[in-house]
Scaffold this motif. Structure first.
Motif, mmCIF file in Angstrom:
data_model
loop_
_atom_site.group_PDB
_atom_site.id
_atom_site.type_symbol
_atom_site.label_atom_id
_atom_site.label_comp_id
_atom_site.label_asym_id
_atom_site.label_seq_id
_atom_site.Cartn_x
_atom_site.Cartn_y
_atom_site.Cartn_z
ATOM 1 N N UNK A 271 -16.519 -3.898 -28.932
ATOM 2 C CA UNK A 271 -16.714 -2.781 -29.867
ATOM 3 C C UNK A 271 -17.873 -3.092 -30.815
ATOM 4 N N UNK A 272 -17.947 -4.349 -31.281
ATOM 5 C CA UNK A 272 -19.043 -4.748 -32.156
ATOM 6 C C UNK A 272 -20.391 -4.643 -31.445
ATOM 7 N N UNK A 273 -20.419 -4.958 -30.162
ATOM 8 C CA UNK A 273 -21.674 -4.861 -29.407
ATOM 9 C C UNK A 273 -22.138 -3.406 -29.313
ATOM 10 N N UNK A 274 -21.199 -2.493 -29.125
ATOM 11 C CA UNK A 274 -21.567 -1.069 -29.127
ATOM 12 C C UNK A 274 -22.097 -0.685 -30.500
ATOM 13 N N UNK A 275 -21.378 -1.104 -31.526
ATOM 14 C CA UNK A 275 -21.708 -0.705 -32.894
ATOM 15 C C UNK A 275 -23.060 -1.247 -33.343
ATOM 16 N N UNK A 276 -23.356 -2.495 -33.011
ATOM 17 C CA UNK A 276 -24.590 -3.128 -33.477
ATOM 18 C C UNK A 276 -25.775 -2.909 -32.544
ATOM 19 N N UNK A 277 -25.503 -2.700 -31.258
ATOM 20 C CA UNK A 277 -26.599 -2.567 -30.290
ATOM 21 C C UNK A 277 -26.474 -1.315 -29.460
ATOM 22 N N UNK A 278 -26.635 -0.158 -30.080
ATOM 23 C CA UNK A 278 -26.472 1.110 -29.370
ATOM 24 C C UNK A 278 -27.484 1.266 -28.240
ATOM 25 N N UNK A 279 -28.735 0.934 -28.504
ATOM 26 C CA UNK A 279 -29.770 1.134 -27.495
ATOM 27 C C UNK A 279 -29.573 0.209 -26.294
ATOM 28 N N UNK A 280 -29.350 -1.076 -26.553
ATOM 29 C CA UNK A 280 -29.164 -2.014 -25.437
ATOM 30 C C UNK A 280 -27.902 -1.692 -24.656
ATOM 31 N N UNK A 281 -26.835 -1.298 -25.345
ATOM 32 C CA UNK A 281 -25.597 -0.928 -24.651
ATOM 33 C C UNK A 281 -25.816 0.283 -23.757
ATOM 34 N N UNK A 282 -26.598 1.248 -24.258
ATOM 35 C CA UNK A 282 -26.857 2.457 -23.474
ATOM 36 C C UNK A 282 -27.704 2.150 -22.243
ATOM 37 N N UNK A 283 -28.753 1.366 -22.416
ATOM 38 C CA UNK A 283 -29.650 1.074 -21.296
ATOM 39 C C UNK A 283 -28.948 0.258 -20.207
ATOM 40 N N UNK A 284 -28.270 -0.796 -20.618
ATOM 41 C CA UNK A 284 -27.548 -1.629 -19.642
ATOM 42 C C UNK A 284 -26.392 -0.835 -19.035
ATOM 43 N N UNK A 285 -25.697 -0.081 -19.869
ATOM 44 C CA UNK A 285 -24.558 0.699 -19.396
ATOM 45 C C UNK A 285 -24.941 1.763 -18.391
ATOM 46 N N UNK A 286 -26.142 2.333 -18.529
ATOM 47 C CA UNK A 286 -26.585 3.344 -17.566
ATOM 48 C C UNK A 286 -26.707 2.750 -16.170
#
Length: 198
Positions: A64-79
């Motif tokens: 949850x902290x990774x989503x909260x602190x790193x929205x862009x990286x989470x989105x790119x890797x998650x895609x």
């Protein structure tokens, strides 16, 4: 729907029966009244959020902290992860419907993948709600879980928006979940003294 069930039943009668039962249960959910659906979805989201944070505090809280602190990286890797994940599900589902022997192997793997996807989607939803709560000063993870429960309950009123939110949460959750190692907490944010701030 009929053509899909026919393809799935080729060579694997037990798989087709289980699939038809699952789809029937899903259809029964949408026949319930709107308040009942909202309560069921909100309660299940609350339970899932509590289980993730309560039973797996290191992994769940860190993701949850990774989503909260790193929205862009989470989105790119998650895609990328979401595309690979969806491809694996389709291949396994198709293979399970073609051969009963493959079905014995594919169905447990599908069960694990669906469970993992559900957990990662919940992590993404809580993380996005937590990031939103941070904007108004709500930094405790309980705010993220509460927001996820409210969003999940409200999504039954507009299923199209609910689906879009679920896909978005899945992308962010997949990105954070794949980058989080079980048992490892994120380093706390460093506090800079006021006299050293730029």
């Amino acid at each position: 729907m009929g053509e899909f069930a026919t393809v799935a039943s080729v060579g694997a009668g037990t798989t087709a029966t289980a699939s038809a039962t699952g789809l029937g249960d899903l259809g029964a959910f949408w026949t319930l009244s709107l308040p009942v659906r909202a309560v069921i979805l909100s309660a299940s989201t609350l339970l899932l959020g509590i289980l993730i944070v309560g039973l797996f505090p290191d992994y769940g809280t860190t993701a949850v902290e990774r989503v909260r602190r790193g929205l862009l990286s989470s989105f790119l890797i998650g895609s990328v992860v979401a595309v690979v994940y969806a491809g694996c599900l389709l291949v396994l589902w198709f293979a399970a419907g073609r051969d009963p022997i493959v079905s014995l192997i594919a169905m447990p793997v599908l069960f694990v993948l669906v469970g993992l996807g559900t957990v990662w989607t919940a992590i993404g939803l809580v993380g996005l709600c937590q990031a939103t709560a941070d904007l108004v000063g709500g930094e405790h993870i309980a705010w993220g879980i509460t927001g996820a429960v409210v969003v999940a309950g409200a999504s039954v009123a507009a299923p199209a928006y609910g689906l879009a939110i679920a896909v978005l949460a899945a992308v962010f959750g997949f990105g954070a979940g794949i980058r989080t190692r079980p048992g490892v907490r994120m380093a706390p944010e460093r506090v800079v003294p006021p006299d050293r701030k730029v």
